[in-house]
Design a protein around this motif. Structure first.
Motif, short mmCIF file in Angstrom:
data_model
loop_
_atom_site.label_atom_id
_atom_site.label_comp_id
_atom_site.label_asym_id
_atom_site.label_seq_id
_atom_site.Cartn_x
_atom_site.Cartn_y
_atom_site.Cartn_z
N LYS B 96 0.83 -1.21 0.00
CA LYS B 96 0.00 0.00 0.00
C LYS B 96 0.85 1.25 0.00
CE LYS B 96 -2.66 -0.56 3.55
NZ LYS B 96 -3.73 -0.54 4.56
N GLY B 98 0.01 4.91 1.01
CA GLY B 98 -1.12 5.60 1.62
C GLY B 98 -2.28 4.62 1.72
N ASP B 99 -3.43 4.97 1.16
CA ASP B 99 -4.57 4.08 1.19
C ASP B 99 -4.70 3.25 -0.08
OD1 ASP B 99 -5.37 4.69 3.69
OD2 ASP B 99 -6.71 6.33 3.08
N LYS B 100 -3.78 3.47 -1.01
CA LYS B 100 -3.93 2.81 -2.31
C LYS B 100 -3.23 1.46 -2.37
CE LYS B 100 -4.07 4.05 -6.62
NZ LYS B 100 -3.40 4.53 -7.83
N ARG B 101 -4.02 0.41 -2.67
CA ARG B 101 -3.44 -0.91 -2.86
C ARG B 101 -2.73 -0.96 -4.19
NH1 ARG B 101 -5.77 -5.87 -1.14
NH2 ARG B 101 -4.50 -7.01 -2.58
#
Ligand SMILES: [Zn+2]
Ligand SMILES: [Zn+2]
Ligand SMILES: [Zn+2]
Lengths: 366, 216
Positions: B96, B98-101
């Motif tokens: 990840k 930040g919040d991005k996979r």
């Protein structure tokens, strides 16, 4: 504890049983072929409490320790005792977790109004059959055929499919005999249609279930009461409750109940457990055939205890519910019958889920 | 009372007792973060050593020429099935920013080795979109959310930076033994569940082996 629940409570039992059947159907058991393509996980699902998480933890610990004991056995024969102990505990916890084995046995015992003793017996027979199948299968696969893990995993799927077919067939048969063939599912059958006569009230046949249920502890059916050469067939239909009783097996060795019990035992026993498979292959790979066999049998003893406890609990629960409803009232019969139908439906649903899971290429059950 | 009894009875019969995935496979893992030498993260390289029992099971019957050794060639069909099967499990690798996979392509190289009876899987997961690291921080989790596989990071060098720009730092948080509450929640996760609800994922991810990467 009040001896009987409030009336509206009893009346609600019927829709409740129906709702419970839906609940039975809810969990899906499908899983993939396992993250590494060999030695697929045993899957199950449903809603539950944290106890089972704890059980999973214990199981994991015992499993690790027991594979360690197998290795130790190469140099230290005294590790055999440790191995047996750990395998036994692993079996206890493994069966206490989810898995179709115990559910099928418990449902079968309830659906057939079996005695506590027969329930315990069925639990142990199925557990030891499962161990024996695993030992023979892994023995043949490694010593005779030198199968790869991929082939073993494939074969396990075939066993699982067979298990699914057996459970489904058993479920269909039980739903047919316990629910459909007797007409309306939950309502008592019209008295006129049955022996006993209207004004005679509830006339119990010689093998009638709740007659004896009232006399002894729930589930513990005394052989003396149910005996009698006059019992005509394996199935007695109770005049009052429309509740078909399977005759006591000790007095009636009809082929039907025996073969059905055998079907239940095979349905559970035919699918070797992944944990046992891995331990067996591991032990055999170290040249420790007897250690593997011993471990599998000790696991079976542990599994048998857990399954037997569960089956007994189910039998007692049913007996208690019947007693609370008042043994002479109509509700006792309805609950007994409802429980039988619930058990039959549970087996059918479990079978369908197992079948579905093995057909889509996954595994299910313990 | 009666209703409750029947309810419990139904629960018993369905075996609807919970899921409780329980590990049958134990893995000692090391993760390598592979850079292109120009400050871009391009792949994750995994080294996973299996426990002895699973190693014995998985390699059963694979010694084709019967020389008592398992060559890389003899193990290759198994390696292929391993990585192909892992795809459905997202390779137990959760990267990840930040919040991005971040997603991965199919493994570009993979093989198995046996040392001292323990099977080790090596494979490389190329990123679909390589990440330019300038100032970025990443989080890499390696774990099985449903606990069929018990991952543990190796003691020595659990994570490595390969070809990274100077000044990049690693921070490794090993999973703890799940405490009572976490174990309870784990036990409720269906072994088949791949998409966990956010709140469950928050709990299970505390059991993850987490590798943080920061580059200046
Ligand atoms: Zn009766
Ligand atoms: Zn298991
Ligand atoms: Zn099992």
């Amino acid at each position: 504890m009040p001896l009987s629940g409030p009336r509206p409570g009893r009346a609600a039992a019927v829709p409740l049983l129906a709702a419970l059947m839906l609940l039975v159907a809810a969990p899906a058991l499908a899983a993939g072929a396992g993250p590494f393509g060999v030695g697929a996980p045993e899957a199950a699902s449903g809603a539950g409490s944290g106890v089972f998480g704890w059980i999973a933890q214990q199981q994991s610990g015992f499993y690790r320790a027991l594979t360690g004991a197998v290795k130790l056995l190469k140099t230290d024969p005294a590790a055999a005792a440790t191995l047996v102990g750990l395998s036994f505990l692993y079996g206890v916890f493994h069966a206490a977790g989810p898995g179709h084995g115990k559910a099928v046995i418990a449902s079968y015992v309830v659906a057939n109004d079996e005695t506590l003793r027969r329930g315990v017996m069925l639990s142990f027979v199925s557990a030891f059959l499962q161990a024996t199948v695993a030992i023979l299968f892994v023995g043949a696969a490694t010593y005779l055929l030198n199968l790869t893990s991929l082939a073993i995993t494939e074969a396990t799927r075939a066993f699982e499919l067979a298990s699914g077919v057996l459970v489904t067939a058993l479920g269909l048969w039980l739903v047919w005999t316990k629910a459909l063939r007797r007409g309306l599912v939950l309502l008592p059958q019209p008295r006129a249609a049955l022996a006993g006569g209207p004004e005679a009230g509830h006339v119990h046949g010689p093998a009638c279930g709740h007659e004896t249920m009232r006399l002894v502890r729930p589930g513990l059916r005394s052989g003396g009461v149910a005996g009698g050469a006059s019992a005509p067939a394996a199935m007695m239909v109770c005049a009052d409750c429309g509740h078909g009783h399977v005759a006591d097996p000790r007095t009636l060795a009809g082929p039907m109940p025996a073969s059905r019990a055998l079907a239940a035992v095979w349905a559970v026993g035919i699918r070797p457990c992944t944990g046992a498979l891995i331990v067996l292959v591991f032990a055999f790979s170290q040249g420790l055939f007897w250690a593997g066999a011993l471990s599998a049998l000790a696991m079976a003893a542990g599994t048998g205890i857990s399954v037997a406890a569960l089956a007994s609990l189910a039998v007692s629960m049913k007996g208690l519910a019947t007693r609370l409803a008042g043994p002479d009232g109509p509700w006792a019969g309805r609950i007994l019958r409802g429980a039988e139908i619930l058990g039959a439906c549970a087996i059918l649903v479990l079978g369908v889920l197992l079948l579905g899971a093995s057909l889509v290429g996954g595994t299910a059950g313990g | 009372m009666i209703l409750r009894l029947l309810g419990v009875l139904a629960l018993i019969l369905t075996g609807a007792s919970p899921a409780a995935a329980h590990p049958h496979v134990f893995v000692d893992a090391r993760a390598e973060l592979v850079f292109d030498g120009k400050g871009t993260l391009t792949a994750i390289r995994h080294v996973w050593r299996f426990d002895d029992a699973f190693s014995a099971f998985a390699t059963q019957g694979l010694d084709q020429n019967g020389d008592g050794q398992l060559s890389r060639e003899e193990l290759q069909p198994l390696a292929k099935i391993n990585v192909e099967s892992l795809k459905e499990y997202d390779y137990f690798t959760f990267l990840k920013q930040g919040d991005k996979r971040k997603g991965f392509k199919l493994p570009s190289e993979y093989w198995l080795q046996v040392n001292d009876g323990l099977l080790t899987l090596f494979y490389t997961l190329p990123l679909i979109e390589p990440i330019k690291m300038g100032g970025a921080s990443l989080e890499l989790d390696v774990y099985d959310p449903i606990f069929f596989v018990d991952f543990e990071l190796v003691k020595d060098e659990p994570a490595l930076l390969v070809n990274s720009p100077t000044g990049c730092s690693l921070e490794v948080v090993r999973k703890g033994a799940p405490d009572g509450a976490a174990a309870a929640i784990l036990g409720q996760i269906p072994a088949t569940e791949r998409e966990l609800p956010a709140e469950l994922r928050a709990v299970t991810s505390q059991l993850a082996n987490r590798i943080g990467v920061k580059c200046p």
